[in-house]
Design a protein around this motif. Structure first.
Motif, PDB file in Angstrom:
ATOM      1  N   UNK A  88      -7.945   6.311  29.281  1.00  0.00           N
ATOM      2  CA  UNK A  88      -7.277   5.111  30.097  1.00  0.00           C
ATOM      3  C   UNK A  88      -6.082   5.311  29.844  1.00  0.00           C
ATOM      4  N   UNK A  89      -5.180   5.847  28.736  1.00  0.00           N
ATOM      5  CA  UNK A  89      -3.819   5.812  28.359  1.00  0.00           C
ATOM      6  C   UNK A  89      -3.371   6.841  29.313  1.00  0.00           C
ATOM      7  N   UNK A  90      -3.700   8.192  29.158  1.00  0.00           N
ATOM      8  CA  UNK A  90      -3.085   9.294  29.713  1.00  0.00           C
ATOM      9  C   UNK A  90      -3.406   9.543  31.288  1.00  0.00           C
ATOM     10  N   UNK A  91      -4.663   9.039  31.793  1.00  0.00           N
ATOM     11  CA  UNK A  91      -4.907   9.445  33.013  1.00  0.00           C
ATOM     12  C   UNK A  91      -4.793   8.023  34.023  1.00  0.00           C
ATOM     13  N   UNK A  92      -5.574   7.051  33.491  1.00  0.00           N
ATOM     14  CA  UNK A  92      -5.674   5.777  34.212  1.00  0.00           C
ATOM     15  C   UNK A  92      -4.171   5.036  34.228  1.00  0.00           C
ATOM     16  N   UNK A  93      -3.814   5.006  33.332  1.00  0.00           N
ATOM     17  CA  UNK A  93      -2.234   4.510  33.184  1.00  0.00           C
ATOM     18  C   UNK A  93      -1.052   5.178  32.968  1.00  0.00           C
ATOM     19  N   UNK A  94      -1.160   6.716  33.077  1.00  0.00           N
ATOM     20  CA  UNK A  94      -0.541   7.786  32.693  1.00  0.00           C
ATOM     21  C   UNK A  94       0.509   7.784  33.776  1.00  0.00           C
ATOM     22  N   UNK A  95       1.963   8.174  33.403  1.00  0.00           N
ATOM     23  CA  UNK A  95       3.068   8.252  34.406  1.00  0.00           C
ATOM     24  C   UNK A  95       2.505   9.293  35.577  1.00  0.00           C
ATOM     25  N   UNK A  96       1.943  10.480  35.399  1.00  0.00           N
ATOM     26  CA  UNK A  96       1.757  11.416  36.383  1.00  0.00           C
ATOM     27  C   UNK A  96       0.461  10.719  37.298  1.00  0.00           C
TER      28      UNK A  96
END
Length: 102
Positions: A88-96
């Motif tokens: 959720x943090x890195x992929x879904x809402x991540x900058x990239x």
């Protein structure tokens, strides 16, 4: 710009972005996490993994010993709650990956 002239990180990013579009269930998230460790480290500019670990520490009320144990674990052995949180943090809402979800 053709696909042949794009930098490697860009094509890798596109690869993971495409994969993440197929993630629908909790099991999909866990499988994505287990198989695509590199996707969680692509965003080197904003240190998303380190920021995610800080947020997870707060969310789960972990002490430094607990956090250290987590960081020493094998990737596949990390707890499901961390895998879901990290996705959720890195992929879904991540900058990239902004724009991956509509």
């Amino acid at each position: 710009m053709s696909a042949n002239t794009t930098p490697d990180w860009s094509s890798e990013f596109e690869h993971y972005k495409q994969l993440s579009r197929e993630v629908l269930t909790k099991e999909d998230i866990i499988n994505f996490f287990n198989k695509n460790q590199k996707a969680f480290y692509l965003d080197t500019f904003s240190s998303s993994w380190a920021k995610m670990m800080e947020a997870y520490e707060v969310a789960e009320s972990l002490n430094s010993d607990q956090l250290n144990k987590l960081e020493e674990m094998q990737w596949q052995d990390m707890p499901e709650s961390l895998k879901l949180f990290a996705y959720d943090f890195c992929i879904k809402k991540g900058f990239c990956f902004t724009g991956t979800y509509s």
